[in-house]
Design a protein around this motif. Structure first.
Motif, PDB file in Angstrom:
ATOM      1  N   VAL A  92       0.847  -1.189   0.000  1.00  0.00           N
ATOM      2  CA  VAL A  92       0.000   0.000   0.000  1.00  0.00           C
ATOM      3  C   VAL A  92       0.886   1.244   0.000  1.00  0.00           C
ATOM      4  CG1 VAL A  92      -1.717   1.336   1.301  1.00  0.00           C
ATOM      5  CG2 VAL A  92      -1.877  -1.180   1.197  1.00  0.00           C
ATOM      6  N   LEU A  93       0.585   2.171  -0.907  1.00  0.00           N
ATOM      7  CA  LEU A  93       1.313   3.430  -1.006  1.00  0.00           C
ATOM      8  C   LEU A  93       0.362   4.579  -0.693  1.00  0.00           C
ATOM      9  CD1 LEU A  93       3.226   2.770  -4.359  1.00  0.00           C
ATOM     10  CD2 LEU A  93       3.943   2.174  -2.031  1.00  0.00           C
ATOM     11  N   ASP A  94       0.905   5.671  -0.146  1.00  0.00           N
ATOM     12  CA  ASP A  94       0.056   6.831   0.108  1.00  0.00           C
ATOM     13  C   ASP A  94      -0.047   7.691  -1.150  1.00  0.00           C
ATOM     14  OD1 ASP A  94       2.402   8.307  -0.101  1.00  0.00           O
ATOM     15  OD2 ASP A  94       2.555   8.738   2.048  1.00  0.00           O
ATOM     16  N   ALA A  95      -0.701   8.841  -1.037  1.00  0.00           N
ATOM     17  CA  ALA A  95      -0.946   9.698  -2.199  1.00  0.00           C
ATOM     18  C   ALA A  95       0.344  10.193  -2.833  1.00  0.00           C
ATOM     19  CB  ALA A  95      -1.821  10.881  -1.787  1.00  0.00           C
ATOM     20  N   ARG A  96       1.437  10.211  -2.066  1.00  0.00           N
ATOM     21  CA  ARG A  96       2.726  10.661  -2.589  1.00  0.00           C
ATOM     22  C   ARG A  96       3.594   9.511  -3.083  1.00  0.00           C
ATOM     23  NH1 ARG A  96       4.683  15.279   1.800  1.00  0.00           N
ATOM     24  NH2 ARG A  96       2.825  16.625   1.623  1.00  0.00           N
ATOM     25  N   GLY A  97       3.023   8.301  -3.070  1.00  0.00           N
ATOM     26  CA  GLY A  97       3.782   7.141  -3.534  1.00  0.00           C
ATOM     27  C   GLY A  97       4.710   6.555  -2.511  1.00  0.00           C
ATOM     28  N   HIS A 113       4.954  -6.458  18.842  1.00  0.00           N
ATOM     29  CA  HIS A 113       4.240  -6.603  17.568  1.00  0.00           C
ATOM     30  C   HIS A 113       2.913  -5.861  17.608  1.00  0.00           C
ATOM     31  CE1 HIS A 113       4.357  -9.281  13.857  1.00  0.00           C
ATOM     32  NE2 HIS A 113       3.344  -8.429  13.677  1.00  0.00           N
ATOM     33  N   PHE A 114       2.240  -5.896  18.760  1.00  0.00           N
ATOM     34  CA  PHE A 114       0.954  -5.211  18.892  1.00  0.00           C
ATOM     35  C   PHE A 114       1.118  -3.714  18.664  1.00  0.00           C
ATOM     36  CE2 PHE A 114      -2.069  -2.925  21.624  1.00  0.00           C
ATOM     37  CZ  PHE A 114      -3.261  -3.348  21.060  1.00  0.00           C
ATOM     38  N   ARG A 115       2.149  -3.121  19.262  1.00  0.00           N
ATOM     39  CA  ARG A 115       2.378  -1.686  19.096  1.00  0.00           C
ATOM     40  C   ARG A 115       2.673  -1.341  17.634  1.00  0.00           C
ATOM     41  NH1 ARG A 115       6.349  -0.893  24.362  1.00  0.00           N
ATOM     42  NH2 ARG A 115       4.690  -0.819  25.957  1.00  0.00           N
ATOM     43  N   GLN A 116       3.458  -2.185  16.987  1.00  0.00           N
ATOM     44  CA  GLN A 116       3.760  -1.940  15.576  1.00  0.00           C
ATOM     45  C   GLN A 116       2.498  -2.042  14.728  1.00  0.00           C
ATOM     46  OE1 GLN A 116       6.705  -4.941  14.868  1.00  0.00           O
ATOM     47  NE2 GLN A 116       8.402  -3.712  15.644  1.00  0.00           N
ATOM     48  N   ASP A 117       1.637  -3.008  15.056  1.00  0.00           N
ATOM     49  CA  ASP A 117       0.395  -3.180  14.300  1.00  0.00           C
ATOM     50  C   ASP A 117      -0.521  -1.973  14.443  1.00  0.00           C
ATOM     51  OD1 ASP A 117       1.011  -5.570  13.196  1.00  0.00           O
ATOM     52  OD2 ASP A 117      -0.306  -6.787  14.446  1.00  0.00           O
ATOM     53  N   VAL A 118      -0.599  -1.412  15.655  1.00  0.00           N
ATOM     54  CA  VAL A 118      -1.466  -0.253  15.865  1.00  0.00           C
ATOM     55  C   VAL A 118      -1.011   0.907  14.991  1.00  0.00           C
ATOM     56  CG1 VAL A 118      -2.147   1.514  17.525  1.00  0.00           C
ATOM     57  CG2 VAL A 118      -2.184  -0.897  18.187  1.00  0.00           C
ATOM     58  N   ALA A 119       0.296   1.172  14.984  1.00  0.00           N
ATOM     59  CA  ALA A 119       0.824   2.271  14.172  1.00  0.00           C
ATOM     60  C   ALA A 119       0.592   2.007  12.683  1.00  0.00           C
ATOM     61  CB  ALA A 119       2.309   2.454  14.458  1.00  0.00           C
ATOM     62  N   ARG A 120       0.769   0.767  12.275  1.00  0.00           N
ATOM     63  CA  ARG A 120       0.591   0.393  10.870  1.00  0.00           C
ATOM     64  C   ARG A 120      -0.865   0.535  10.446  1.00  0.00           C
ATOM     65  NH1 ARG A 120      -0.783  -4.575   9.303  1.00  0.00           N
ATOM     66  NH2 ARG A 120      -0.442  -5.252   7.153  1.00  0.00           N
ATOM     67  N   LEU A 121      -1.799   0.069  11.284  1.00  0.00           N
ATOM     68  CA  LEU A 121      -3.212   0.168  10.956  1.00  0.00           C
ATOM     69  C   LEU A 121      -3.673   1.624  10.893  1.00  0.00           C
ATOM     70  CD1 LEU A 121      -4.643  -2.778  13.089  1.00  0.00           C
ATOM     71  CD2 LEU A 121      -4.542  -2.638  10.599  1.00  0.00           C
ATOM     72  N   ASN A 122      -3.141   2.446  11.779  1.00  0.00           N
ATOM     73  CA  ASN A 122      -3.478   3.866  11.729  1.00  0.00           C
ATOM     74  C   ASN A 122      -2.994   4.501  10.429  1.00  0.00           C
ATOM     75  OD1 ASN A 122      -4.765   3.838  14.199  1.00  0.00           O
ATOM     76  ND2 ASN A 122      -2.957   4.501  15.355  1.00  0.00           N
ATOM     77  N   ALA A 123      -1.789   4.090   9.995  1.00  0.00           N
ATOM     78  CA  ALA A 123      -1.244   4.637   8.740  1.00  0.00           C
ATOM     79  C   ALA A 123      -2.072   4.166   7.541  1.00  0.00           C
ATOM     80  CB  ALA A 123       0.213   4.221   8.587  1.00  0.00           C
ATOM     81  N   LEU A 124      -2.510   2.917   7.552  1.00  0.00           N
ATOM     82  CA  LEU A 124      -3.342   2.402   6.465  1.00  0.00           C
ATOM     83  C   LEU A 124      -4.692   3.115   6.425  1.00  0.00           C
ATOM     84  CD1 LEU A 124      -2.564  -1.415   6.846  1.00  0.00           C
ATOM     85  CD2 LEU A 124      -1.977   0.006   4.870  1.00  0.00           C
TER      86      LEU A 124
END
Length: 304
Positions: free
Chosen positions: A219-224, A253-264
């Protein structure tokens, strides 16, 4: 006080033939009846320090010592040696024997008989084993369909087998039992599938008519810029589905997942996460949730 008996280095951790150890003067039969040694199979022993009841590699080593000429460790046991763990802890060792070979039955051994040319056998980590290609071919022909796909996906993901090679190998053996199932499995196979449960989840969604979907989508954001990789995705609708294994419950891993899901989410993606219980015990509810998410995204105006 008598000193403990010295354990020959060669016999300190690997299974061995008792008769060979006696013939070479390393041990006596009386010594092997003592508490330092465990009998695994007829004439096959291991030192107590090397014994692990649930160590499938140890059992493969032991069974290999009893194999007749032309035979090999095969099936799920071979897949395990090739790096694809599809076994439960109590599974017997699967061996493939040429039709004329003989081997004494044992509860720790599952005997399969079939044609086994020399080109389908190799040595891996010192053990006679079916080649990765033959292993995938055999497992992909064995029902149930889901288990066959799980096995093929796992071997493809380990990169010990290529999908193009497996298709060619299967095409050259179209008259073998189970090849109809194998053709269906190969049409569904996904080398990027990273776990058996991920394969099961993907097949559940495909069987429900929710394909096509993309495995391991970046997954990429609007800026690629890279945001994250999701297990299964419908990129046009920005919907993702992920299998949530036990490792996701570890604190780091849980903390990393939270940050990742927020970014997605910030990138406009809807991510649904499912556990083994969802896939195995509540498949209809799992499919319904994914279907609803896809329908909602299809109806909603696209964000820019």
């Amino acid at each position: 006080m008598s000193s403990p008996a010295r354990v020959p280095r060669r016999l300190s951790f690997l299974p061995f033939r008792g008769s060979s150890a006696v013939a070479e003067g390393q041990l006596t039969w009386a010594m092997m009846r003592g508490p330092a040694w465990r009998r695994l199979l007829p004439d096959v022993y291991v030192h107590r320090d090397g014994y692990r009841a649930d160590d499938h590699r140890m059992w493969c080593e032991a069974v290999a010592l009893r194999l007749p000429p032309g035979a090999a460790v095969a099936g799920r046991s071979a897949a395990y040696l090739w790096g694809a763990d599809l076994l439960d802890l109590t599974a017997p060792v699967t061996v493939l024997l040429p039709r004329t070979a003989r081997m004494r039955p044992h509860p720790r051994v599952r005997i399969v008989r079939s044609v086994l040319p020399d080109t389908d056998r190799t040595r891996f980590a010192g053990l006679p084993v079916t080649t990765a290609l033959r292993t995938a071919f055999d497992l992909g022909r064995q029902p149930a369909r889901t288990d066959a796909l799980v096995a093929v996906d796992a071997l493809l993901n380990r990169r010990v087998v290529k999908l193009t090679d497996l298709r060619a190998y299967a095409a050259a053996r179209s008259g073998w039992p189970g090849t109809r199932l194998l053709r269906e499995v190969l049409a569904l196979a996904e080398p990027l599938s990273e776990s058996p449960m991920e394969t099961r989840l993907r097949l559940l969604l495909l069987d429900a008519g929710l394909g096509p979907l993309v495995a391991q989508h970046d997954v990429l954001d609007a800026r690629g810029r890279f945001v994250g990789r999701v297990d299964l995705a419908w990129p046009a609708r920005r919907v993702a589905v992920e299998y949530d294994g036990d490792h996701h419950r570890e604190r780091t891993h849980f903390r990393q997942d939270v940050a990742r899901l927020n970014a997605l989410r910030a990138a406009g993606w809807l991510v649904l996460r499912f556990t083994a219980d969802d896939v195995l015990r509540h498949p209809r509810a799992t499919v319904a949730l994914v279907r609803q998410a896809l329908a909602e995204r299809a109806a909603a105006p696209r964000r820019h």
